[in-house]
Design a protein around this motif. Structure first.
Motif, PDB file in Angstrom:
ATOM      1  N   GLU A  76      -1.076  -4.226  11.829  1.00  0.00           N
ATOM      2  CA  GLU A  76      -0.034  -5.137  11.049  1.00  0.00           C
ATOM      3  C   GLU A  76       0.300  -4.283   9.870  1.00  0.00           C
ATOM      4  O   GLU A  76       1.683  -4.380   9.465  1.00  0.00           O
ATOM      5  N   THR A  77      -0.528  -3.470   9.234  1.00  0.00           N
ATOM      6  CA  THR A  77      -0.216  -2.823   7.807  1.00  0.00           C
ATOM      7  C   THR A  77       0.763  -1.507   8.550  1.00  0.00           C
ATOM      8  O   THR A  77       1.888  -1.461   7.730  1.00  0.00           O
ATOM      9  N   TYR A  78       0.437  -0.773   9.397  1.00  0.00           N
ATOM     10  CA  TYR A  78       1.525   0.057   9.788  1.00  0.00           C
ATOM     11  C   TYR A  78       2.735  -0.366  10.470  1.00  0.00           C
ATOM     12  O   TYR A  78       3.712   0.351  10.126  1.00  0.00           O
ATOM     13  N   GLN A  79       2.692  -1.361  11.014  1.00  0.00           N
ATOM     14  CA  GLN A  79       4.038  -2.116  11.511  1.00  0.00           C
ATOM     15  C   GLN A  79       4.817  -2.560  10.408  1.00  0.00           C
ATOM     16  O   GLN A  79       6.174  -2.340  10.284  1.00  0.00           O
ATOM     17  N   LYS A  80       4.353  -3.097   9.377  1.00  0.00           N
ATOM     18  CA  LYS A  80       4.756  -3.517   7.988  1.00  0.00           C
ATOM     19  C   LYS A  80       5.732  -2.221   7.303  1.00  0.00           C
ATOM     20  O   LYS A  80       6.480  -2.405   7.013  1.00  0.00           O
ATOM     21  N   ALA A  81       4.660  -1.097   7.315  1.00  0.00           N
ATOM     22  CA  ALA A  81       5.416  -0.038   6.725  1.00  0.00           C
ATOM     23  C   ALA A  81       6.483   0.531   7.656  1.00  0.00           C
ATOM     24  O   ALA A  81       7.507   0.951   7.042  1.00  0.00           O
ATOM     25  N   LEU A  82       6.443   0.405   8.828  1.00  0.00           N
ATOM     26  CA  LEU A  82       7.512   0.846   9.743  1.00  0.00           C
ATOM     27  C   LEU A  82       8.873  -0.065   9.572  1.00  0.00           C
ATOM     28  O   LEU A  82       9.897   0.344   9.831  1.00  0.00           O
ATOM     29  N   ARG A  83       8.653  -1.127   9.407  1.00  0.00           N
ATOM     30  CA  ARG A  83       9.684  -2.047   9.257  1.00  0.00           C
ATOM     31  C   ARG A  83      10.407  -1.656   7.775  1.00  0.00           C
ATOM     32  O   ARG A  83      11.740  -1.687   7.889  1.00  0.00           O
ATOM     33  N   LEU A  84       9.569  -1.249   6.863  1.00  0.00           N
ATOM     34  CA  LEU A  84      10.232  -1.233   5.700  1.00  0.00           C
ATOM     35  C   LEU A  84      10.833   0.527   5.812  1.00  0.00           C
ATOM     36  O   LEU A  84      12.046   0.300   5.339  1.00  0.00           O
ATOM     37  N   ASN A  85      10.490   1.300   6.450  1.00  0.00           N
ATOM     38  CA  ASN A  85      10.926   2.579   6.604  1.00  0.00           C
ATOM     39  C   ASN A  85      10.719   3.129   8.008  1.00  0.00           C
ATOM     40  O   ASN A  85       9.353   3.776   8.419  1.00  0.00           O
ATOM     41  N   PRO A  86      11.448   3.085   9.150  1.00  0.00           N
ATOM     42  CA  PRO A  86      11.204   3.448  10.524  1.00  0.00           C
ATOM     43  C   PRO A  86      10.874   4.983  10.824  1.00  0.00           C
ATOM     44  O   PRO A  86      10.382   5.362  11.707  1.00  0.00           O
ATOM     45  N   ASN A  87      11.282   5.631   9.733  1.00  0.00           N
ATOM     46  CA  ASN A  87      11.211   7.361   9.785  1.00  0.00           C
ATOM     47  C   ASN A  87      10.153   7.789   8.840  1.00  0.00           C
ATOM     48  O   ASN A  87      10.381   9.000   8.357  1.00  0.00           O
ATOM     49  N   ASN A  88       9.287   7.082   8.356  1.00  0.00           N
ATOM     50  CA  ASN A  88       8.139   7.624   7.501  1.00  0.00           C
ATOM     51  C   ASN A  88       7.283   8.330   8.391  1.00  0.00           C
ATOM     52  O   ASN A  88       6.659   7.811   9.257  1.00  0.00           O
ATOM     53  N   PRO A  89       7.048   9.574   8.168  1.00  0.00           N
ATOM     54  CA  PRO A  89       6.404  10.284   9.290  1.00  0.00           C
ATOM     55  C   PRO A  89       4.844   9.846   9.294  1.00  0.00           C
ATOM     56  O   PRO A  89       4.209  10.105  10.187  1.00  0.00           O
ATOM     57  N   ARG A  90       4.226   9.554   7.990  1.00  0.00           N
ATOM     58  CA  ARG A  90       3.014   9.222   8.021  1.00  0.00           C
ATOM     59  C   ARG A  90       2.574   7.978   8.552  1.00  0.00           C
ATOM     60  O   ARG A  90       1.508   7.627   9.189  1.00  0.00           O
ATOM     61  N   SER A  91       3.563   7.093   8.565  1.00  0.00           N
ATOM     62  CA  SER A  91       3.628   5.823   9.108  1.00  0.00           C
ATOM     63  C   SER A  91       3.446   5.808  10.748  1.00  0.00           C
ATOM     64  O   SER A  91       2.606   5.298  11.325  1.00  0.00           O
ATOM     65  N   ILE A  92       4.180   6.602  11.380  1.00  0.00           N
ATOM     66  CA  ILE A  92       4.482   6.826  12.639  1.00  0.00           C
ATOM     67  C   ILE A  92       3.209   7.680  13.187  1.00  0.00           C
ATOM     68  O   ILE A  92       2.417   7.218  14.095  1.00  0.00           O
ATOM     69  N   LEU A  93       2.673   8.671  12.596  1.00  0.00           N
ATOM     70  CA  LEU A  93       1.418   9.277  13.032  1.00  0.00           C
ATOM     71  C   LEU A  93       0.340   8.495  12.707  1.00  0.00           C
ATOM     72  O   LEU A  93      -0.430   8.586  13.406  1.00  0.00           O
ATOM     73  N   GLY A  94       0.068   8.017  11.577  1.00  0.00           N
ATOM     74  CA  GLY A  94      -0.933   7.053  11.429  1.00  0.00           C
ATOM     75  C   GLY A  94      -1.221   6.173  12.381  1.00  0.00           C
ATOM     76  O   GLY A  94      -2.356   6.054  12.932  1.00  0.00           O
ATOM     77  N   LEU A  95      -0.177   5.459  12.804  1.00  0.00           N
ATOM     78  CA  LEU A  95      -0.231   4.245  13.798  1.00  0.00           C
ATOM     79  C   LEU A  95      -0.591   5.021  15.213  1.00  0.00           C
ATOM     80  O   LEU A  95      -1.710   4.469  16.114  1.00  0.00           O
ATOM     81  N   ALA A  96       0.224   6.068  15.721  1.00  0.00           N
ATOM     82  CA  ALA A  96      -0.090   6.915  16.637  1.00  0.00           C
ATOM     83  C   ALA A  96      -1.451   7.462  16.818  1.00  0.00           C
ATOM     84  O   ALA A  96      -2.672   6.970  17.967  1.00  0.00           O
ATOM     85  N   GLU A  97      -2.216   7.934  15.635  1.00  0.00           N
ATOM     86  CA  GLU A  97      -3.419   8.544  15.802  1.00  0.00           C
ATOM     87  C   GLU A  97      -4.477   7.329  15.967  1.00  0.00           C
ATOM     88  O   GLU A  97      -5.528   7.612  16.469  1.00  0.00           O
ATOM     89  N   PHE A  98      -4.369   6.153  15.185  1.00  0.00           N
ATOM     90  CA  PHE A  98      -5.233   5.023  15.297  1.00  0.00           C
ATOM     91  C   PHE A  98      -5.293   4.473  16.526  1.00  0.00           C
ATOM     92  O   PHE A  98      -6.473   4.387  17.449  1.00  0.00           O
TER      93      PHE A  98
END
Length: 199
Positions: A125-147
């Protein structure tokens, strides 16, 4: 009118000077291996988010890398307190949300059987919220993928899309231009994941 103008110029000059001092002090603290440097920075700049962010990040990373195994509960409590303050300061700061998700991941790592069920939905939920705010933040994309890739070891899900997202994050890291001392970490981690877990 002239007095008001001079007051504004003076205020701006003080703000710029304080910002320059923060940048210099933060740069020194980040280049130091001493946690005390970051602790001191948090005290000296109580209203700035970056000192609290980097102190909490260093504590969470130390747990994930198992550098603080004996004091893990204390370290995570300290990180949680800092993250709570950061969230109150700015609940829509994407980097703080990424940090919170990383902290929740560290809680899971401490006791996967107990904490996995508690924190797993919160991390997503936290990563998804981050991605809604900024879909192109590399740390959000990487963090969710790695998790998701790490969770796949336990729940057996397919990681094809997650590996695609690691590649996507790598491209975004390459083009990222953060302001001075703002978070820019993650590129090396993305490269490592692609090499070892996304063959």
């Amino acid at each position: 009118m002239k007095t008001i103008f001079l007051s504004i110029v003076s205020f701006l000059s003080i703000s710029v000077l304080a910002q320059n001092n923060l940048e210099n002090d933060l740069n020194k603290a980040l280049n130091s291996s001493e946690k005390s440097s970051l602790v001191e920075l948090v005290k000296n700049y109580p209203n700035e988010w970056l000192p609290k962010y980097y102190l909490a990040l260093s504590e969470v990373v130390s747990i994930l890398e198992k550098d603080n195994k004996n004091d893990s509960s204390k370290v995570l409590d300290e990180a949680k307190s800092l993250i709570n303050k950061l969230e109150k300061q700015d609940p829509t700061n994407v980097e703080v949300l990424n940090l919170k998700a990383l902290y929740l991941t560290a809680e899971i790592v401490q006791d996967p059987l107990t904490n996995g069920g508690i924190y797993y939905p919160d991390v997503l939920e936290t990563y998804q919220k981050a991605l809604r705010l900024n879909p192109n933040n590399p740390r959000s994309i990487l963090g969710l993928a790695e998790f998701n890739i790490n969770a796949a070891n336990y729940i057996g899900t397919d990681t094809t899309e997650d590996c695609k997202n690691v590649k996507k994050s790598l491209a975004l890291f390459t083009n990222e231009k953060p302001k001075k001392n703002e978070p820019k970490w993650g590129k090396e981690r993305a490269e490592e994941l692609l090499k070892n877990q996304c063959k």
